[in-house]
Design an enzyme around this catalytic site. Structure first.
Site, PDB file in Angstrom:
ATOM      1  N   SER A 113      32.614  -6.960  74.350  1.00 17.52           N
ATOM      2  CA  SER A 113      31.502  -6.344  73.615  1.00 17.52           C
ATOM      3  C   SER A 113      30.129  -6.813  74.111  1.00 17.52           C
ATOM      4  O   SER A 113      29.793  -6.630  75.270  1.00 17.52           O
ATOM      5  CB  SER A 113      31.714  -6.663  72.132  1.00 17.52           C
ATOM      6  OG  SER A 113      30.759  -6.045  71.348  1.00 17.52           O
TER       7      SER A 113
ATOM      8  N   ASN B   6      24.072  -5.496  61.923  1.00 19.95           N
ATOM      9  CA  ASN B   6      24.023  -5.506  63.387  1.00 19.95           C
ATOM     10  C   ASN B   6      24.252  -4.126  64.028  1.00 19.95           C
ATOM     11  O   ASN B   6      24.218  -3.994  65.243  1.00 19.95           O
ATOM     12  CB  ASN B   6      25.024  -6.520  63.953  1.00 19.95           C
ATOM     13  CG  ASN B   6      26.473  -6.184  63.595  1.00 19.95           C
ATOM     14  OD1 ASN B   6      26.817  -5.021  63.389  1.00 19.95           O
ATOM     15  ND2 ASN B   6      27.324  -7.192  63.526  1.00 19.95           N
TER      16      ASN B   6
ATOM     17  N   GLY C  67      32.933 -16.648  63.073  1.00 21.54           N
ATOM     18  CA  GLY C  67      34.302 -16.308  63.465  1.00 21.54           C
ATOM     19  C   GLY C  67      34.441 -16.154  64.978  1.00 21.54           C
ATOM     20  O   GLY C  67      35.531 -15.938  65.486  1.00 21.54           O
TER      21      GLY C  67
HETATM   22  C1  16G Z   1      32.691  -9.693  65.418  1.00 22.17           C
HETATM   23  C2  16G Z   1      32.943  -8.582  64.453  1.00 22.17           C
HETATM   24  C3  16G Z   1      31.651  -8.124  63.815  1.00 22.17           C
HETATM   25  C4  16G Z   1      30.948  -9.295  63.173  1.00 22.17           C
HETATM   26  C5  16G Z   1      30.800 -10.449  64.136  1.00 22.17           C
HETATM   27  C6  16G Z   1      30.356 -11.693  63.408  1.00 22.17           C
HETATM   28  C7  16G Z   1      34.664  -6.875  64.653  1.00 22.17           C
HETATM   29  C8  16G Z   1      35.242  -5.802  65.511  1.00 22.17           C
HETATM   30  N1  16G Z   1      33.580  -7.451  65.135  1.00 22.17           N
HETATM   31  O1  16G Z   1      31.911  -9.265  66.501  1.00 22.17           O
HETATM   32  O2  16G Z   1      31.948  -7.159  62.867  1.00 22.17           O
HETATM   33  O3  16G Z   1      29.683  -8.928  62.708  1.00 22.17           O
HETATM   34  O4  16G Z   1      32.058 -10.741  64.726  1.00 22.17           O
HETATM   35  O5  16G Z   1      30.351 -12.773  64.278  1.00 22.17           O
HETATM   36  O6  16G Z   1      35.181  -7.184  63.593  1.00 22.17           O
HETATM   37  P1  16G Z   1      30.273 -14.247  63.746  1.00 22.17           P
HETATM   38  O7  16G Z   1      31.475 -14.501  62.862  1.00 22.17           O
HETATM   39  O8  16G Z   1      30.232 -15.089  64.964  1.00 22.17           O
HETATM   40  O9  16G Z   1      28.997 -14.354  62.945  1.00 22.17           O
HETATM   41 ZN    ZN Z   2      30.817  -4.090  70.495  1.00 16.25          ZN
END
Ligand code: 16G
Ligand code: ZN
Length: 544
Positions: A64, A374, A502
């Site tokens: 991504s 986002n 995450g």
């Molecule tokens: C991932 C998630 C997105 C979320 C981001 C948060 C999917 C397909 N993508 O890119 O939705 O906003 O993680 O990231 O679920 P973080 O946990 O590092 O803040």
């Molecule tokens: Zn993406």
């Protein structure tokens, strides 16, 4: 299972010693050179999942918005949803198994998930434009074939296109044709039908500048061009021919830095948008005559779509009551939530970060609009609502109602209901702006975003932070939430929360308040509290 083949092929895709990876919110993500064994094993898992549910499963190679050197892999479930959470654990077990244990782990998964290895397996594969993606997708194929699975390699596609193909395949074409032509035809037809209903359709001319993050979006938009008449002019920037993927451009860069991407010259009041590296996120923006940058993020996209859908639903409502709701995360700007609830009078639900949580909640409504700030989001229509709308288009005698139903029907066809899709979302937004005769400035003026700040802090173990109430309150470490509450009290219109990321080894901090200075000060104070109470690493965070 052909143990010999499994041994032979897993030796070709060895696991680097001591490397442990987790299937997180967006699948596996890491430096590309660490992923060969992971993608091979995800090929195995996709075949197992396909056998378990007797349906085609998708597997996408992408990282991504991450840097070009990274890569990642995620599985797509039969209706185009994210992999079922119960299988995320199997993915992690398989990725981290020692080579000599691999067969044992596969057998265990088969037992736990009641997989019959004699069944057929079918897997659709897609990949983004990263230099490492092609080789990794070859390793996916090895994994599928070891378990005797069939595959179709779509090659270069956007993430949402792969989700779309999987859904089409498993619904026997009801959702559309499982080909790129099918996708382009369905979307362009619905878009042109919608535009035809616009009052100013005669002089319809759309100019939009699109930053494609040097990724797959540029390729796919160019492929789609012949499906549109000449009046629709999409100017593609950052098409990947000159610069690196996601470098100083793309939806994530624009949202995080709140500034325009490189490589796109923006004249005052020109409508522009950015996709991310795999084209499943979109944000809009423009520069005013004074040169100020205005970001229109996922919250404002959700608001625009909700206004439009609510008006249409009101027109057909006398015939059939449909419930509509918006799903957001804790990151949604406080003023967007206020606008939706108090001005538009639409129920708003808050869920944990991650597409699967939003998608799941949105399925509860006839019309469920979900967006992350986002820029990842879509709209889901219940089967009942869709049937009713299509029936109204055919049978309704009242012209106004029938026209409204027709617009809703085209929206259903235009929006990619499997997952957030930058191309589809862009067409939805462009159609709504045209139909409502709205400029980008009008859209932006719906409400003013509360100033906000996003920070991150490194701690020894981010799992010490446990949250509740859709990540809006911290349960542990002890005393942290009380401290945040006290800090928030000091400022007007303030709100703050912390959550373990995450996707990165950090704790994220979000704060908003009446002024940028106050949002910055609050974010800094909360980050200090996290640093002291959650075992911060290195030097304490500095003021912004
Ligand atoms: C991932 C998630 C997105 C979320 C981001 C948060 C999917 C397909 N993508 O890119 O939705 O906003 O993680 O990231 O679920 P973080 O946990 O590092 O803040
Ligand atoms: Zn993406």
């Amino acid at each position: 299972m052909d143990s010999e083949a499994l041994r032979k092929f897993s030796a070709l895709h060895p696991r680097p010693a001591g490397l442990t990876l987790h299937y997180g919110t967006a699948g596996f993500r890491s430096a590309a050179q660490h992923l060969d064994h992971v993608v091979f094993r995800m090929g195995l898992l996709a075949a197992l999942r396909s056998k378990a549910v007797t349906a085609t499963i998708g597997i996408m190679v992408t990282a991504s918005h991450n840097p070009e050197e990274d890569n990642g892999v995620k599985l797509v479930d039969p209706l185009g949803e994210m992999l079922h959470p119960s299988w995320e654990e199997y993915a992690t077990q398989l990725a981290n198994a020692e080579e000599q244990e691999l067969e044992k782990v596969v057998t265990e998964i088969c037992q736990k998930a009641a997989v019959n290895l004699h069944k057929d397996a079918s897997v659709f594969i897609g990949r983004d434009t990263r230099p490492s993606s092609k080789k990794l997708s070859q390793s996916v194929i090895d994994g599928i074939q070891v378990l005797g699975g069939q595959y179709h390699d779509y090659g270069l596609v956007t993430t949402p296109q792969l989700h779309y193909m999987v859904c089409c395949q498993n619904t026997q074409g009801q959702y559309g044709k499982a080909t790129l032509e099918g996708y382009y035809e369905k979307l362009s037809k619905a878009f042109m039908e919608l535009i035809k209903q616009s009052h100013c359709s005669g002089e319809f001319q759309r100019h939009l500048k699109i930053d494609c993050a040097n990724g797959i979006g540029a390729l796919k938009l160019s492929e789609m061009k012949p499906y549109f008449p000449q009046e629709v002019v999409f100017h593609i920037y950052n098409d990947g021919t000159k610069e690196k993927l996601n470098h100083l451009c793309g939806a994530d860069f624009v949202k995080v830095h709140q500034k325009p991407p490189g490589g796109l010259d923006m004249k005052p009041n020109e409508r522009c948008c950015s996709f991310d590296g795999d084209a499943d996120r979109i944000v809009y923006y423009y520069k005013d005559t004074a040169g100020h940058f205005h970001l229109i993020d996922g919250d404002k996209i959700a608001t625009l779509i909700s206004i439009f859908l609510k008006e249409l639903l009101a027109k057909v409502t006398l015939t059939y009551e449909m419930n509509m709701a918006v799903v957001q995360t804790a990151y949604a700007n406080g003023n967007s939530t206020r606008y939706l609830q108090e001005t538009l009078k639409v129920p708003v639900h808050c869920v944990k970060t991650g597409v699967k949580h939003l998608h799941h909640k949105a399925q509860e409504f006839d019309v469920g609009v979900y967006f992350e700030a986002n820029g990842h989001g879509t709209v889901l229509f219940s089967k009942a609502a869709e049937t009713k709308i299509r029936q109204l288009v055919k049978e309704e005698k009242d012209n106004e109602k029938r026209e409204a139903a027709k617009m809703l029907e085209n929206m259903i066809d235009l929006i990619n209901q499997t997952v957030g899709d930058a191309v589809s979302d862009m067409l939805v937004i462009e159609a709504i702006l045209a139909l409502k005769g709205l400029s980008v400035q009008h859209w932006d003026a719906l409400y003013a975003d509360l100033p906000n700040r996003l920070l991150k802090v490194q701690v020894a173990d981010r799992r010490v932070i446990d949250t509740t109430d859709a990540e809006r309150r911290a349960l542990t470490p002890p005393g942290l939430q009380e401290k945040i509450d006290a800090l928030v009290q000091k400022y007007r219109l303030a709100r703050a929360f912390v959550r373990p990321s995450g996707t990165e080894d950090v704790v994220r901090i979000y704060a908003e308040a009446d002024t940028q200075e106050n949002a910055d000060a609050l974010a800094h104070e909360v980050s200090l509290a996290v640093f002291h109470l959650a075992g911060g690493k290195g030097a304490p965070p500095q003021p912004i």
